[in-house]
Motif scaffolding. Structure first.
Motif, PDB file in Angstrom:
ATOM      1  N   LEU A   1       0.797  -1.232   0.000  1.00 20.96           N
ATOM      2  CA  LEU A   1       0.000   0.000   0.000  1.00 20.96           C
ATOM      3  C   LEU A   1       0.834   1.289   0.000  1.00 20.96           C
ATOM      4  CD1 LEU A   1      -3.056  -0.759   2.320  1.00 20.96           C
ATOM      5  CD2 LEU A   1      -3.062  -0.284  -0.126  1.00 20.96           C
TER       6      LEU A   1
ATOM      7  N   ARG B   1      -1.324   1.201  -7.593  1.00 18.06           N
ATOM      8  CA  ARG B   1      -2.332   0.241  -8.057  1.00 18.06           C
ATOM      9  C   ARG B   1      -3.011  -0.443  -6.875  1.00 18.06           C
ATOM     10  NH1 ARG B   1      -1.437  -5.218 -10.592  1.00 18.06           N
ATOM     11  NH2 ARG B   1      -3.158  -5.599 -12.068  1.00 18.06           N
TER      12      ARG B   1
ATOM     13  N   ARG C   1      -3.277   0.795  -3.825  1.00 20.51           N
ATOM     14  CA  ARG C   1      -4.096   1.798  -3.129  1.00 20.51           C
ATOM     15  C   ARG C   1      -5.418   2.025  -3.859  1.00 20.51           C
ATOM     16  NH1 ARG C   1       0.951   4.418  -2.606  1.00 20.51           N
ATOM     17  NH2 ARG C   1       0.438   5.904  -4.265  1.00 20.51           N
ATOM     18  N   ARG C   2      -5.362   2.041  -5.185  1.00 17.45           N
ATOM     19  CA  ARG C   2      -6.598   2.230  -5.951  1.00 17.45           C
ATOM     20  C   ARG C   2      -7.548   1.050  -5.756  1.00 17.45           C
ATOM     21  NH1 ARG C   2      -6.473   2.304 -12.411  1.00 17.45           N
ATOM     22  NH2 ARG C   2      -6.148   0.102 -11.951  1.00 17.45           N
TER      23      ARG C   2
ATOM     24  N   VAL D   1      -7.803  -0.967  -3.084  1.00 24.67           N
ATOM     25  CA  VAL D   1      -8.405  -0.874  -1.746  1.00 24.67           C
ATOM     26  C   VAL D   1      -9.455   0.234  -1.709  1.00 24.67           C
ATOM     27  CG1 VAL D   1      -7.942  -0.345   0.676  1.00 24.67           C
ATOM     28  CG2 VAL D   1      -6.384  -1.838  -0.594  1.00 24.67           C
ATOM     29  N   LEU D   2      -9.149   1.361  -2.332  1.00 25.13           N
ATOM     30  CA  LEU D   2     -10.127   2.451  -2.396  1.00 25.13           C
ATOM     31  C   LEU D   2     -11.376   2.007  -3.148  1.00 25.13           C
ATOM     32  CD1 LEU D   2     -10.903   5.394  -1.880  1.00 25.13           C
ATOM     33  CD2 LEU D   2      -9.674   6.016  -3.983  1.00 25.13           C
ATOM     34  N   GLY D   3     -11.195   1.230  -4.225  1.00 29.09           N
ATOM     35  CA  GLY D   3     -12.331   0.732  -4.987  1.00 29.09           C
ATOM     36  C   GLY D   3     -13.229  -0.164  -4.148  1.00 29.09           C
TER      37      GLY D   3
ATOM     38  N   LEU E   1     -13.564  -0.034  -0.866  1.00 30.07           N
ATOM     39  CA  LEU E   1     -14.243   0.826   0.101  1.00 30.07           C
ATOM     40  C   LEU E   1     -15.393   1.604  -0.549  1.00 30.07           C
ATOM     41  CD1 LEU E   1     -11.185   2.197   2.113  1.00 30.07           C
ATOM     42  CD2 LEU E   1     -12.804   0.409   2.790  1.00 30.07           C
ATOM     43  N   ILE E   2     -15.170   2.090  -1.762  1.00 24.36           N
ATOM     44  CA  ILE E   2     -16.224   2.810  -2.483  1.00 24.36           C
ATOM     45  C   ILE E   2     -17.401   1.879  -2.772  1.00 24.36           C
ATOM     46  CG2 ILE E   2     -16.790   3.857  -4.716  1.00 24.36           C
ATOM     47  CD1 ILE E   2     -14.005   5.134  -4.670  1.00 24.36           C
TER      48      ILE E   2
ATOM     49  N   LEU F   1     -19.576   1.334   0.451  1.00 28.85           N
ATOM     50  CA  LEU F   1     -20.310   2.441   1.068  1.00 28.85           C
ATOM     51  C   LEU F   1     -21.822   2.426   0.830  1.00 28.85           C
ATOM     52  CD1 LEU F   1     -17.889   5.500   0.704  1.00 28.85           C
ATOM     53  CD2 LEU F   1     -18.632   4.339   2.803  1.00 28.85           C
TER      54      LEU F   1
ATOM     55  N   LEU G   1     -12.584   3.019 -10.532  1.00 26.14           N
ATOM     56  CA  LEU G   1     -13.348   3.363  -9.333  1.00 26.14           C
ATOM     57  C   LEU G   1     -14.832   3.517  -9.649  1.00 26.14           C
ATOM     58  CD1 LEU G   1     -10.941   5.890  -7.568  1.00 26.14           C
ATOM     59  CD2 LEU G   1     -11.167   3.421  -7.228  1.00 26.14           C
TER      60      LEU G   1
ATOM     61  N   CYS H   1     -16.379   0.145  -9.659  1.00 26.52           N
ATOM     62  CA  CYS H   1     -16.518  -0.347  -8.286  1.00 26.52           C
ATOM     63  C   CYS H   1     -17.777   0.223  -7.622  1.00 26.52           C
ATOM     64  CB  CYS H   1     -15.288   0.018  -7.467  1.00 26.52           C
ATOM     65  SG  CYS H   1     -13.752  -0.766  -8.036  1.00 26.52           S
TER      66      CYS H   1
END
Length: 268
Positions: free
Chosen positions: A73, A78, A80-81, A83-85, A87-88, A91, A146, A149
């Motif tokens: 991370l 790549r 980080r993106r 993991v962010l995806g 989480l998005i 939500l 993203l 996602c």
């Protein structure tokens, strides 16, 4: 707590582990089976809390990959993106699930006829999508945009209707938006972790005052059973869908939903 309750908890735990990650609706199967077995749980918490076993099954099978992802991370954009995806995608279900928790548990969980109808409708949709010659644009979950996602996360919200299937909704949504069958199932695995962990924590918090020692023991039985079976399913599912697709699960849904409807009409 009697032996019948323990056997019921064991059977439902095995059913949870078998169906959680395949697109057939584990909650729908457990609620229907519990209805016909006469299994009752305080606040319908058993059906949610035994999902912890399935969560730990993913963590067990994917531990090496998750660990490598965590280490990567700080330096890997790549990773980080990705993991962010996740989480998005998580939500929408987190927000809507918290807002509609009471309605879902008190109304939707108590309507077996609706569960059967959703199993049948979902089976028809799954068969249609599986046979549709879609050309995939995304074959690696690490490369999902993203925006994609978020859309998959919105599809996941449909699974708040029991009988729809969390994995089924996310997989169908992903396939319709250009993913291949294997990566769609894998993304569903990763998205399950925060989604099911959040559902577990929220339901435990909401029902903490009504759970007895007997309830917790039954949940423990279901948890262990679901963990053991889910490990096997997680290890084998990706290779299966890569070779054979999702048609088997579509037919499975049609059979269970139809038999369930017939049983409800005969026995109530």
């Amino acid at each position: 707590m009697d032996s019948q309750s323990i056997v019921g908890a064991l059977l439902l735990g095995l059913l949870e582990g078998l169906t959680e990650f395949i697109p057939v609706s584990s909650t729908g199967h457990i609620l229907l089976a519990g209805h016909f077995l006469g299994f009752e749980s305080a606040g319908k918490s058993f059906e949610v809390l035994i999902q912890l076993g399935a969560i730990l099954a993913i963590l067990t099978v994917y531990f090496g990959r998750l660990w490598n992802l965590l280490i990567a991370l700080p330096a890997d954009a790549r990773a980080r993106r990705f993991v962010l995806g996740i989480l998005i995608a998580f939500l929408p279900a987190a927000v809507i699930g918290a807002m509609a928790h009471g309605f879902i548990k008190a109304v939707l969980f108590e309507t077996p006829m609706l569960i059967c109808v959703m199993l049948i409708l979902g089976g028809i949709i799954l068969l249609w999508v599986d046979r549709w010659a879609l050309k995939p644009r995304y074959t690696d979950v690490m490369d999902y945009p993203l925006g994609l996602c978020l859309k998959i996360g919105l599809f996941q919200c449909l699974a708040m209707i029991p009988g729809t299937s969390r994995s089924g909704a996310t997989i169908v949504g992903a396939l319709l938006m250009g993913t291949d069958k294997r990566s769609a199932a894998e993304f569903s695995f990763f998205l399950a972790m925060p989604t099911m962990a959040g559902a577990f924590a929220y339901d435990l918090y909401k029902n903490r005052d009504i759970l007895s020692t007997d309830d917790l023991l039954l949940i423990g039985v279901g948890f262990v059973a679901s963990f053991v079976v889910a490990v096997f399913v997680v290890r084998s599912l990706l290779d299966f869908v890569s070779k054979r697709g999702y048609a088997l699960f579509g037919w499975w849904r049609l059979v269970v939903g139809t038999v369930g409807l017939a049983a409800l009409m005969i026995w109530g």
